[in-house]
Design an enzyme around this catalytic site. Sequence first.
Site, PDB file in Angstrom:
ATOM      1  N   LYS A  26       0.851  -1.181   0.000  1.00  0.00           N
ATOM      2  CA  LYS A  26       0.000   0.000   0.000  1.00  0.00           C
ATOM      3  C   LYS A  26       0.886   1.230   0.000  1.00  0.00           C
ATOM      4  O   LYS A  26       1.646   1.467   0.938  1.00  0.00           O
ATOM      5  CB  LYS A  26      -0.898  -0.015   1.237  1.00  0.00           C
ATOM      6  CG  LYS A  26      -1.785   1.206   1.317  1.00  0.00           C
ATOM      7  CD  LYS A  26      -2.831   1.061   2.391  1.00  0.00           C
ATOM      8  CE  LYS A  26      -3.695   2.308   2.468  1.00  0.00           C
ATOM      9  NZ  LYS A  26      -4.699   2.213   3.504  1.00  0.00           N
ATOM     10  N   LYS A  51      -2.133  -1.631  -4.000  1.00  0.00           N
ATOM     11  CA  LYS A  51      -2.981  -0.442  -3.987  1.00  0.00           C
ATOM     12  C   LYS A  51      -2.132   0.805  -4.045  1.00  0.00           C
ATOM     13  O   LYS A  51      -1.168   0.884  -3.292  1.00  0.00           O
ATOM     14  CB  LYS A  51      -3.758  -0.506  -2.679  1.00  0.00           C
ATOM     15  CG  LYS A  51      -4.668   0.628  -2.429  1.00  0.00           C
ATOM     16  CD  LYS A  51      -5.252   0.468  -1.065  1.00  0.00           C
ATOM     17  CE  LYS A  51      -5.993   1.757  -0.774  1.00  0.00           C
ATOM     18  NZ  LYS A  51      -6.348   1.884   0.578  1.00  0.00           N
TER      19      LYS A  51
HETATM   20  C1  PBG Z   1      -7.711   3.209   5.324  1.00  0.00           C
HETATM   21  C2  PBG Z   1      -7.917   3.067   3.881  1.00  0.00           C
HETATM   22  C3  PBG Z   1      -7.685   4.027   2.879  1.00  0.00           C
HETATM   23  C4  PBG Z   1      -8.155   3.475   1.702  1.00  0.00           C
HETATM   24  C5  PBG Z   1      -8.634   2.188   1.993  1.00  0.00           C
HETATM   25  N1  PBG Z   1      -8.474   1.949   3.346  1.00  0.00           N
HETATM   26  C6  PBG Z   1      -7.186   5.425   2.948  1.00  0.00           C
HETATM   27  C7  PBG Z   1      -5.856   5.729   3.427  1.00  0.00           C
HETATM   28  O1  PBG Z   1      -5.015   4.859   3.657  1.00  0.00           O
HETATM   29  O2  PBG Z   1      -5.621   6.923   3.650  1.00  0.00           O
HETATM   30  C8  PBG Z   1      -8.164   4.178   0.378  1.00  0.00           C
HETATM   31  C9  PBG Z   1      -9.180   3.720  -0.595  1.00  0.00           C
HETATM   32  C10 PBG Z   1      -9.445   4.653  -1.712  1.00  0.00           C
HETATM   33  O3  PBG Z   1      -8.777   5.683  -1.898  1.00  0.00           O
HETATM   34  O4  PBG Z   1     -10.372   4.353  -2.470  1.00  0.00           O
HETATM   35  N2  PBG Z   1      -6.556   2.788   5.901  1.00  0.00           N
END
Ligand code: PBG
Length: 336
Positions: free
Chosen positions: A201, A256
């Site tokens: 991520k 992601k």
């Molecule tokens: C939370 C989380 C996030 C997303 C999914 N789970 C945001 C972040 O890490 O700030 C992002 C999903 C998206 O942008 O569609 N931890």
Amino acid sequence: MLPGSFPGTRLRRLRRTPGLRTLVRETILVPEDLIQPAFVVAGEGRREEVARMPGVVRMSLDVLAEEAREWRRLGIPAVALFPAVDPARKSEDGREAWNPEGLVPCALRALRRAVPDLVLIADVALDPYTSHGHDGLLGADGTVLNDETLEILVRQGLCLADAGADVVAPSDMMDGRVGVLRHALEAAGHTQTVILSYAVKYASAFYGPFRDAVGSAQALGRGDKSTYQMDPANAEEALREARLDIQEGADILMVKPAGPCLDVLARVRRELGWPTFAYQVSGEYALLEQGIRSGLLEGPRAVIESLVAIRRAGADAILTYYAARAARWLREGTIS
Ligand code: PBG
């Protein structure tokens, strides 16, 4: 005539008709590959548009249950839940995250009743619940504390499993969280709970609209997540993250964002050979949708192409805000 050369080889022969193109198509996208993310909000009969995600709504549980029936009918196997928590319920330590009567546990129970065979995925991370918008606990100097956060994530993970989540999805990027979650789940008898790890991520600018949707944007302010989420410049590190998560007990890996990281997705899938999902995130959605609404892009085709690309790179399934619409287009043959 040399083998493999023109005119013996004319690659256009196989592109001449739709039938021929279908026969040699390498990547097939079907509704069964799609996971619908859903934003949930307290109350009844609520369906509010998310400002920076035109076409995406936050739903109260009654509306969500109705929608989820339709998603299942369309062939979508799974939903991923994200709560828009009332700011009054947010706190420094995000304790609402393990409230068994909280929004997500209630949504899990409601969905299990409404659509028994829908796969229910719930995020493990504190950001929708903390007053500062970070995914973990903050130390006195403002650093996000790793080991202290793990204890809280375990409470949240167990609470979600107790409420009936088929899949818990740690998205927080703390070190060691998959291992402690796996241990805690086993110890509590949740031996069949799947861990979908947001293994790779990135600290991405493409999450902005999501933070509006769950209401963590304001809380986070100008804070950024680069001390726990990955540097988008790194791919070798992505493989290290993914390998570690497999060792710690992850069942499925996630990469992601999806579109900007197709190279990483392809390597993780191919080099590790583990089930791998990809998340077409809020910013990718917002760009496409804005492009389509303003007439710059041709809607269904652009969306389907973006999803086929993610599948072609190796994703076994895709989280996308287009899931329901894409499933409808695919079923209706809007795209061939
Ligand atoms: C939370 C989380 C996030 C997303 C999914 N789970 C945001 C972040 O890490 O700030 C992002 C999903 C998206 O942008 O569609 N931890």
